[in-house]
Design a protein around this motif. Structure first.
Motif, PDB file in Angstrom:
ATOM      1  N   ASP A 175     -70.737 -93.068 -33.373  1.00 38.45           N
ATOM      2  CA  ASP A 175     -70.716 -93.333 -32.029  1.00 38.45           C
ATOM      3  C   ASP A 175     -69.181 -93.466 -31.673  1.00 38.45           C
ATOM      4  O   ASP A 175     -68.824 -92.982 -30.514  1.00 38.45           O
ATOM      5  N   LEU A 178     -67.766 -90.059 -31.387  1.00 40.96           N
ATOM      6  CA  LEU A 178     -68.246 -89.281 -30.332  1.00 40.96           C
ATOM      7  C   LEU A 178     -67.702 -89.475 -29.134  1.00 40.96           C
ATOM      8  O   LEU A 178     -67.667 -88.803 -28.115  1.00 40.96           O
ATOM      9  N   LYS A 179     -67.164 -90.832 -29.034  1.00 45.21           N
ATOM     10  CA  LYS A 179     -66.743 -91.160 -27.464  1.00 45.21           C
ATOM     11  C   LYS A 179     -65.333 -90.452 -27.268  1.00 45.21           C
ATOM     12  O   LYS A 179     -65.115 -89.980 -26.553  1.00 45.21           O
ATOM     13  N   ARG A 191     -74.408 -88.325 -37.879  1.00 44.97           N
ATOM     14  CA  ARG A 191     -75.104 -89.344 -36.826  1.00 44.97           C
ATOM     15  C   ARG A 191     -76.647 -89.164 -37.058  1.00 44.97           C
ATOM     16  O   ARG A 191     -77.381 -90.009 -37.237  1.00 44.97           O
TER      17      ARG A 191
END
Lengths: 402, 377
Positions: A175, A178-179, A191
């Motif tokens: 995560d 992915l930010k 993920r």
């Protein structure tokens, strides 16, 4: 190639040198049979580096290696060369050597965070391929600290966490990544994988719990049935410690101890089949039973003796057509046999009516089951051995309870 | 209502520079007005008042700020105030950026206001546009929403209904359903979020809206998103299923513990069933739902459910699951053309059914009120 003789540095010397070629034949030329081998020895044309660079055999290669590790260069140059060296080893799948090179690169006092992040990340990759997940994770973490947007470090770290089955950690790293890189396919894939494996692990835990609960219920029903019949189970002195689920520990304690007694014999007896009393679909108990023949120091083990069956039925089969091999005198015939159980407390022997069922005998007030296996002594009535055996003991005929 | 002069005076009290006690009384009065419909309608024609309220949300006095937010919430609940609020005041450009501040105490109020404003399509568009322009796009909203404890002083639960409302716009759905990003996947776990019915309801609403676009169904049901378990879990109960039935279920629904509880709100249950129903529109969707053993879950659910509206939704879903495959040319139920007279007939039947269900529901509530658990006389 022939090396020029020492001291030759004047033009005259050069002319002389050149003159030689007119008269001397060139000796060290490659010939057709060995030119490929020879080529391999020249550093420039080497396809793979030799394992250990022996200065004797490969003076030129040793020279080049020395240049790489030469102290005259700046830390950054050194680090960069070491990184390249490590990468070469990595390409050849020589991961241990790659680790060494990268480690050397990190030891230089190079302060370039980008380069160091790459060194850490590459070392992490090498460790990963060696199966050293924790080291790999440490390196990925170090790389990420130096350069928080280092894509490869984030991916590597997530992969390590996945291998270590730390699904929450893997998801967190994904995560984070992915930010920074919302459309990165590799991160999305990782993920999804981490999420899937986590949910599978959760399911496995639930399944195990359901199974354990079922087994627990079956065990409790069994113990209840035994108690209901008024059968006494002898507690052994030291029940083995059983790791039980923390939630049900209080309730399990007693159950476990009682069950441990039931289970012990199946494991410790010679006929170790792990046999244990069980209740069938009709609610009938089946016991493992031991018959002892002290005259010949023999035993017989019955893994599932139905409580409704009578002894005479079994004995008729056991000593029916063929008598056991140890019965040399051939006297152990069903009609001649006497059976006893021992009261461990008082040391008395109680004689069993062979027509009776196992259940009725077990229900006798002085009968108890030791280590989950009822055992009975079998003698030939009126035999010299039996007379001797029984002489020192107090014997009682079985009085049955109503 | 107020006379022209009175209104003028009142307005003059509603400035940042005014004395606190006077300001406080003025805002208190306005708040009172917003408490009923007539008051709201009066203020609808007074954009200056609305502007003043928005400005005063930056007042140093917490009490005044509270009153202003409260008043704005009341106003935003009235549809006729939507356009005046967004067109005549700076409400959106002032409040939206505050959402990013993890320390801002009134973030929950802002979410409620935005959620109200986005209820109907027209103003929803304005809200969506403002979010883009102020760089608090949907990705940022989803991020804030999914970050546990982002704002220590505000729960931000009302971001969920906001998201749900925004997804009535295709542009918003387009973003949530972006295959190249990981957006909808982050929202899925919240269908089970016990601490807040608002969050749960908002997320389920969002998912339902997204399922109207049937082109995405196959992707939604694939491993990349895996929406099905998250829709089924709130509907599944602690009943023990056979080993065979368990093994056929999606992983998350296997071997559920004895303390598993179903979703307690009937409206959310209904929305979940509607979402599942939407997923049966295509042939692929039907096949997947059938193969993942959805039927036993619905069977047990049907035995448990009491609310007639929800039962009806359940039965419709079951019908789709066990019914025969539609004939050739009609496989995609969303594309089938219904002749006008048939459509009218169906609407008539629907209306009658609704009537009956309302009656049943009232009966149910009545009997519940008459004999509470203790069976007192």
């Amino acid at each position: 190639m022939a090396a020029p003789t020492q001291g030759e540095d004047s033009d005259d010397g050069m002319d002389e040198f050149m003159e030689k070629f007119k008269t001397q034949k060139y000796h060290n030329a490659f010939n057709e049979s060995n030119w490929e081998e020879e080529f391999e020895k020249v550093p420039m044309f080497m396809k793979t580096a030799p394992e250990n660079i022996d200065p004797e055999k490969h003076p030129d290669l040793a020279c080049i290696q020395h240049i790489i590790h030469d102290d005259d260069r700046t830390p950054e140059e050194k680090a960069r060369s070491l990184k390249d060296e490590g990468n070469e080893y990595f390409k050849e799948k020589k991961y241990k050597k790659a680790v060494v090179s990268y480690t050397e690169g990190l030891k230089t006092s190079c302060v370039n965070p980008e380069l160091n992040a790459v060194l850490y990340t590459n070392r992490a990759a090498a460790h990963f391929h060696l199966g050293n997940m924790r080291s790999a994770l440490n390196d990925a973490t170090a790389a990420k600290k130096l350069k928080p947007d280092h894509n490869k470090a984030i991916i590597r770290g997530a992969q390590c966490l996945l291998e270590l089955r730390n699904y929450a950690g893997a998801l967190q790293w994904c995560d984070e990544g992915l930010k920074l890189f919302p459309t990165d396919k590799k991160l999305q894939e990782l993920r999804a994988t981490a999420d899937k494996q986590k949910r599978e692990a959760d399911r496995d835990a639930r399944k195990a719990k359901v199974k354990a609960k079922k087994q627990q219920n079956e065990k409790e029903a069994l113990l209840a049935a035994i108690k209901e019949r008024g059968i006494k189970l002898l507690k052994t002195e030291k029940p083995p410690h059983r790791a039980s689920d923390s939630e049900d520990e209080d309730r399990d304690e007693d159950t476990s101890r009682a069950l441990a007694d039931l289970q012990l014999d199946g494991i410790s007896s010679q006929e170790a089949t792990g046999a244990r009393v069980y209740m069938d679909e009709q609610g009938v108990l089946h016991w493992p039973v031991m018959f002892l023949y002290p005259e010949h120091s023999q035993t017989d083990f019955f893994s599932a003796f139905s409580e409704d069956a009578s002894f005479i039925d079994h004995l008729a089969v056991m000593f029916g057509e063929e008598l056991p091999p140890w019965d040399i005198d051939q006297k152990y015939q069903p009609q001649n046999l006497q059976m006893f159980f021992e009261d461990p407390e008082k040391g008395n022997l109680y004689q069993v009516d062979l027509q009776e069922s196992l259940l009725r005998v077990l229900q006798h007030q002085r009968c108890s089951v030791k280590a989950g296996t009822p055992s009975f002594i079998v003698l030939v009535s009126e035999s010299p051995f039996s007379r001797q055996f029984l002489s020192g003991k107090k014997v009682q005929r079985l009085k049955l309870l109503k | 209502m107020l006379s022209e002069d009175e209104a003028k005076d009142l307005l003059s009290f509603l400035t940042l520079e005014m004395r606190a006690d006077v300001k406080g009384q003025a805002t208190g009065y306005i708040l009172g007005l917003t408490g009923n419909r007539d008051g709201c309608r009066y203020l609808q024609s007074k954009p200056d008042f609305l502007k003043a309220l928005v400005t005063l949300t930056s007042d140093p006095s917490i009490a005044i700020v509270k009153d202003c937010f409260h008043a704005l919430i009341n106003l935003s609940a009235d549809e006729t105030l939507h356009q005046p609020l967004v067109k005549e005041t700076e409400i959106l450009s002032k409040l939206i950026p505050k959402l990013q501040d993890p320390e801002f105490v009134f973030s929950d109020r802002i979410c409620t206001i935005l959620s109200n404003l986005s209820r109907h399509e027209q103003t929803c568009r304005d809200v969506f546009k403002a979010l883009q322009e102020l760089n608090v796009g949907l990705d940022r909203l989803v991020e804030i929403f999914c970050t546990e404890g982002f704002n220590k002083k505000a729960s931000l639960h009302y971001l969920a209904p906001l998201l749900s409302n925004l997804t009535q716009l295709p542009e918003a759905r387009h973003f949530i359903l972006d295959k190249d990003r990981c957006v909808i996947q982050r929202l899925l776990p919240f269908t089970q979020y016990e601490e807040s019915i608002t969050r749960r309801g908002g997320v389920v609403g969002t998912l339902r809206n997204c399922c109207f676009d049937y082109v995405h169904h196959e992707w939604l049901l694939s491993d990349a998103v895996d929406i099905l378990p998250f829709l089924l879990l709130p509907l599944a109960g602690p009943e023990e299923l056979s080993e065979e039935e368990n093994e056929g279920l999606p992983v998350d629904l296997q071997y559920l513990p004895e303390d598993k509880r179903r979703e307690e709100d009937p409206d959310i249950r209904k929305m979940l069933l509607e979402t599942l129903m939407l997923l049966t529109a295509t042939k692929v969707g039907r096949q997947i739902l059938k193969s993942k053993n959805v039927y036993p879950i619905m069977r047990e659910f049907h035995k448990w459910e009491k609310d007639p509206h929800v039962i009806s939704a359940c039965e419709k879903l079951v019908q789709a699951l066990i019914g025969d495959e539609p004939e050739v040319g009609m496989e995609n139920l969303m594309e089938v053309e219904i002749p006008k007279d048939v459509e009218e007939k169906l609407q008539e039947l629907d209306a009658k059914e609704q009537e009956q269900m309302e009656k049943d529901k009232q009966e149910l509530e009545k009997s519940q009120n008459e004999s509470p658990e203790g069976l007192e006389r």
